[in-house]
Design a protein around this motif. Sequence first.
Motif, PDB file in Angstrom:
ATOM      1  N   VAL A   1     -10.101   4.078   1.991  1.00 27.40           N
ATOM      2  CA  VAL A   1     -10.305   5.395   1.400  1.00 27.40           C
ATOM      3  C   VAL A   1      -9.744   5.388  -0.020  1.00 27.40           C
ATOM      4  O   VAL A   1      -8.599   4.970  -0.249  1.00 27.40           O
ATOM      5  CB  VAL A   1      -9.639   6.504   2.239  1.00 27.40           C
ATOM      6  CG1 VAL A   1      -9.980   7.880   1.665  1.00 27.40           C
ATOM      7  CG2 VAL A   1     -10.061   6.414   3.697  1.00 27.40           C
ATOM      8  N   ASP A   2     -10.556   5.825  -0.965  1.00 27.24           N
ATOM      9  CA  ASP A   2     -10.133   5.989  -2.356  1.00 27.24           C
ATOM     10  C   ASP A   2      -9.662   7.426  -2.519  1.00 27.24           C
ATOM     11  O   ASP A   2     -10.453   8.366  -2.464  1.00 27.24           O
ATOM     12  CB  ASP A   2     -11.311   5.702  -3.289  1.00 27.24           C
ATOM     13  CG  ASP A   2     -10.940   5.829  -4.772  1.00 27.24           C
ATOM     14  OD1 ASP A   2      -9.892   6.419  -5.090  1.00 27.24           O
ATOM     15  OD2 ASP A   2     -11.737   5.360  -5.604  1.00 27.24           O
TER      16      ASP A   2
ATOM     17  N   PRO B   1      -3.831   7.098  -8.415  1.00 27.66           N
ATOM     18  CA  PRO B   1      -4.614   6.398  -7.394  1.00 27.66           C
ATOM     19  C   PRO B   1      -3.797   6.100  -6.148  1.00 27.66           C
ATOM     20  O   PRO B   1      -2.649   5.663  -6.227  1.00 27.66           O
ATOM     21  CB  PRO B   1      -5.043   5.109  -8.101  1.00 27.66           C
ATOM     22  CG  PRO B   1      -3.997   4.881  -9.141  1.00 27.66           C
ATOM     23  CD  PRO B   1      -3.522   6.236  -9.568  1.00 27.66           C
ATOM     24  N   CYS B   2      -4.383   6.363  -5.017  1.00 26.30           N
ATOM     25  CA  CYS B   2      -3.841   5.976  -3.721  1.00 26.30           C
ATOM     26  C   CYS B   2      -4.999   5.353  -2.947  1.00 26.30           C
ATOM     27  O   CYS B   2      -5.847   6.068  -2.415  1.00 26.30           O
ATOM     28  CB  CYS B   2      -3.276   7.194  -2.984  1.00 26.30           C
ATOM     29  SG  CYS B   2      -2.803   6.859  -1.264  1.00 26.30           S
ATOM     30  N   TRP B   3      -5.052   4.045  -2.934  1.00 29.35           N
ATOM     31  CA  TRP B   3      -6.104   3.337  -2.204  1.00 29.35           C
ATOM     32  C   TRP B   3      -5.493   2.846  -0.900  1.00 29.35           C
ATOM     33  O   TRP B   3      -4.610   1.977  -0.910  1.00 29.35           O
ATOM     34  CB  TRP B   3      -6.633   2.158  -3.008  1.00 29.35           C
ATOM     35  CG  TRP B   3      -7.361   2.567  -4.260  1.00 29.35           C
ATOM     36  CD1 TRP B   3      -7.638   3.835  -4.679  1.00 29.35           C
ATOM     37  CD2 TRP B   3      -7.886   1.697  -5.263  1.00 29.35           C
ATOM     38  NE1 TRP B   3      -8.317   3.809  -5.875  1.00 29.35           N
ATOM     39  CE2 TRP B   3      -8.487   2.517  -6.252  1.00 29.35           C
ATOM     40  CE3 TRP B   3      -7.926   0.313  -5.424  1.00 29.35           C
ATOM     41  CZ2 TRP B   3      -9.104   1.985  -7.386  1.00 29.35           C
ATOM     42  CZ3 TRP B   3      -8.538  -0.214  -6.551  1.00 29.35           C
ATOM     43  CH2 TRP B   3      -9.123   0.617  -7.507  1.00 29.35           C
ATOM     44  N   VAL B   4      -5.929   3.421   0.196  1.00 31.92           N
ATOM     45  CA  VAL B   4      -5.343   3.109   1.495  1.00 31.92           C
ATOM     46  C   VAL B   4      -6.380   2.440   2.399  1.00 31.92           C
ATOM     47  O   VAL B   4      -7.543   2.840   2.415  1.00 31.92           O
ATOM     48  CB  VAL B   4      -4.756   4.379   2.160  1.00 31.92           C
ATOM     49  CG1 VAL B   4      -5.812   5.462   2.353  1.00 31.92           C
ATOM     50  CG2 VAL B   4      -4.079   4.046   3.483  1.00 31.92           C
ATOM     51  N   ARG B   5      -5.946   1.430   3.103  1.00 28.91           N
ATOM     52  CA  ARG B   5      -6.783   0.783   4.109  1.00 28.91           C
ATOM     53  C   ARG B   5      -6.142   1.025   5.476  1.00 28.91           C
ATOM     54  O   ARG B   5      -4.997   0.635   5.720  1.00 28.91           O
ATOM     55  CB  ARG B   5      -6.897  -0.717   3.861  1.00 28.91           C
ATOM     56  CG  ARG B   5      -7.757  -1.441   4.913  1.00 28.91           C
ATOM     57  CD  ARG B   5      -7.698  -2.951   4.764  1.00 28.91           C
ATOM     58  NE  ARG B   5      -8.227  -3.398   3.493  1.00 28.91           N
ATOM     59  CZ  ARG B   5      -7.542  -4.071   2.574  1.00 28.91           C
ATOM     60  NH1 ARG B   5      -6.250  -4.332   2.784  1.00 28.91           N
ATOM     61  NH2 ARG B   5      -8.110  -4.449   1.447  1.00 28.91           N
ATOM     62  N   PHE B   6      -6.848   1.725   6.326  1.00 29.88           N
ATOM     63  CA  PHE B   6      -6.389   1.939   7.696  1.00 29.88           C
ATOM     64  C   PHE B   6      -6.896   0.774   8.549  1.00 29.88           C
ATOM     65  O   PHE B   6      -8.101   0.487   8.564  1.00 29.88           O
ATOM     66  CB  PHE B   6      -6.914   3.258   8.253  1.00 29.88           C
ATOM     67  CG  PHE B   6      -6.390   4.479   7.549  1.00 29.88           C
ATOM     68  CD1 PHE B   6      -5.101   4.943   7.821  1.00 29.88           C
ATOM     69  CD2 PHE B   6      -7.159   5.155   6.628  1.00 29.88           C
ATOM     70  CE1 PHE B   6      -4.608   6.067   7.181  1.00 29.88           C
ATOM     71  CE2 PHE B   6      -6.678   6.285   5.980  1.00 29.88           C
ATOM     72  CZ  PHE B   6      -5.395   6.742   6.253  1.00 29.88           C
TER      73      PHE B   6
ATOM     74  N   ALA C   1      -2.511   2.685  14.665  1.00 30.05           N
ATOM     75  CA  ALA C   1      -3.033   1.866  13.573  1.00 30.05           C
ATOM     76  C   ALA C   1      -1.977   1.748  12.473  1.00 30.05           C
ATOM     77  O   ALA C   1      -0.867   2.259  12.596  1.00 30.05           O
ATOM     78  CB  ALA C   1      -4.319   2.473  13.026  1.00 30.05           C
ATOM     79  N   GLN C   2      -2.344   1.060  11.399  1.00 34.33           N
ATOM     80  CA  GLN C   2      -1.442   0.899  10.256  1.00 34.33           C
ATOM     81  C   GLN C   2      -2.153   1.390   8.990  1.00 34.33           C
ATOM     82  O   GLN C   2      -3.371   1.295   8.877  1.00 34.33           O
ATOM     83  CB  GLN C   2      -1.050  -0.578  10.052  1.00 34.33           C
ATOM     84  CG  GLN C   2      -0.284  -1.194  11.203  1.00 34.33           C
ATOM     85  CD  GLN C   2      -1.208  -1.665  12.312  1.00 34.33           C
ATOM     86  OE1 GLN C   2      -2.249  -2.264  12.053  1.00 34.33           O
ATOM     87  NE2 GLN C   2      -0.833  -1.389  13.552  1.00 34.33           N
ATOM     88  N   ALA C   3      -1.349   1.909   8.067  1.00 29.58           N
ATOM     89  CA  ALA C   3      -1.863   2.316   6.764  1.00 29.58           C
ATOM     90  C   ALA C   3      -1.331   1.338   5.724  1.00 29.58           C
ATOM     91  O   ALA C   3      -0.127   1.284   5.473  1.00 29.58           O
ATOM     92  CB  ALA C   3      -1.422   3.738   6.432  1.00 29.58           C
TER      93      ALA C   3
END
Length: 404
Positions: A276-277, A192-197, A302-304
């Motif tokens: 993004v999932d 899993p890589c759950w990222v919020r931009f 932006a930031q991740a």
Amino acid sequence: MDVPGPVSRFIEYLRIKTVQPTPDYAACREHLRGQARELGLAFQAHEYVAGKPVVILTWEGTEPALPSIILNSHTDVVPVFEEFWSHPPFEAARVPTADGSDYQIIARGAQDMKIVGHCYLEAIRAMQQRGERVRRTVHAVFVPDEEIGGHDGMALFVGSPEFAALNAGFALDEGMANPGDGLRVFYGERAPCWVRFVAHGQTGHGSQFIDDTAAEKLVPIIDRMMEFRREQLAAFRTPNADGSAKTLGDVTTANLTMLQSGVQHNVVPESASASVDIRMTPSIDYQAFRRWLEDLAAEHGAQAEMVQFWEDNTVTPTDASNPFWPAFEDAIAAQGIAIVREIFPAATDSRYLRRAGIPALGVTPLRNTPILLHDHNEYVLQSDVLAGIDFYTHVLAAVANVPG
């Protein structure tokens, strides 16, 4: 018709409401304590977070110094929408099939994954009744909270002195039903890589052209992630060189799951975020992929933020370099079952075991069965339960007798 003992005990297990977010782990622990008492197995329960027991039932081998076998399963189940169920999901109704040849056992957790944990114990019971012993000590491990990431369960357990004392050499864990005839065997899983931009920008009245807004920064990031998704979908739909179809485990999926911004229609928001999932196939470099996400965000101001990121892409060898694989494979072949080797499309507790250096295979002995994990009217057939017990007696006799 009388209910067979193994099926009756399965129904009893299914009726324990270990449903998230408030699983009845205490009742589950006592059920397992009773099973240990019946089978003459050593019983342990350890809480690394209060109210969330890791339960271990141990069948000592004739050569206990050898690395042991872990039979892992999780006790929690996902929530239900009861209005969509034909029978109450924790009644574990036993309903005749249309042709009267079998019974459906309808319950949350029937496939995911109480059938597996139950069949472990029933296989030990069957072997004991035949007077069988195995070389390696076998630990049936029942962990909490897998359905919400395992952070308070397996993640803490594998770092504990109690886990070290098990001297684990090989593990079995959950897999998934196969609508086809082969047995799906998962030797790795996507991470899993759950990222919020997150983007910040100028604010003001919605009637103006305002420069450098949060949305302007976020949109090209979303566009690139959707382009990446299309690329991976195209790869998924492209057959392998031998003409076989790819599975989800062969590619990296990305799905936009949350968009957050704004306070009012006529106010340009100061911030915006997109979540993004992503599930990364183990054939890619996870750290390089993370850097790509972070660089993509930085390119657009932006930031991740990594909400969840799994860094380890260890897979279990499915060849002679893993001494347990030939024994496992031969035990399956002896039952006339074909193996379908796959990467699991989502995350299971096996990832913690593999990261700890324990080769682990994910197997749920359900073939010619619809995939109903997390679905309404989840069920297994009574014949599946009995066949699963027989399956594990063969497998356990093989892997627990691998010489040192």
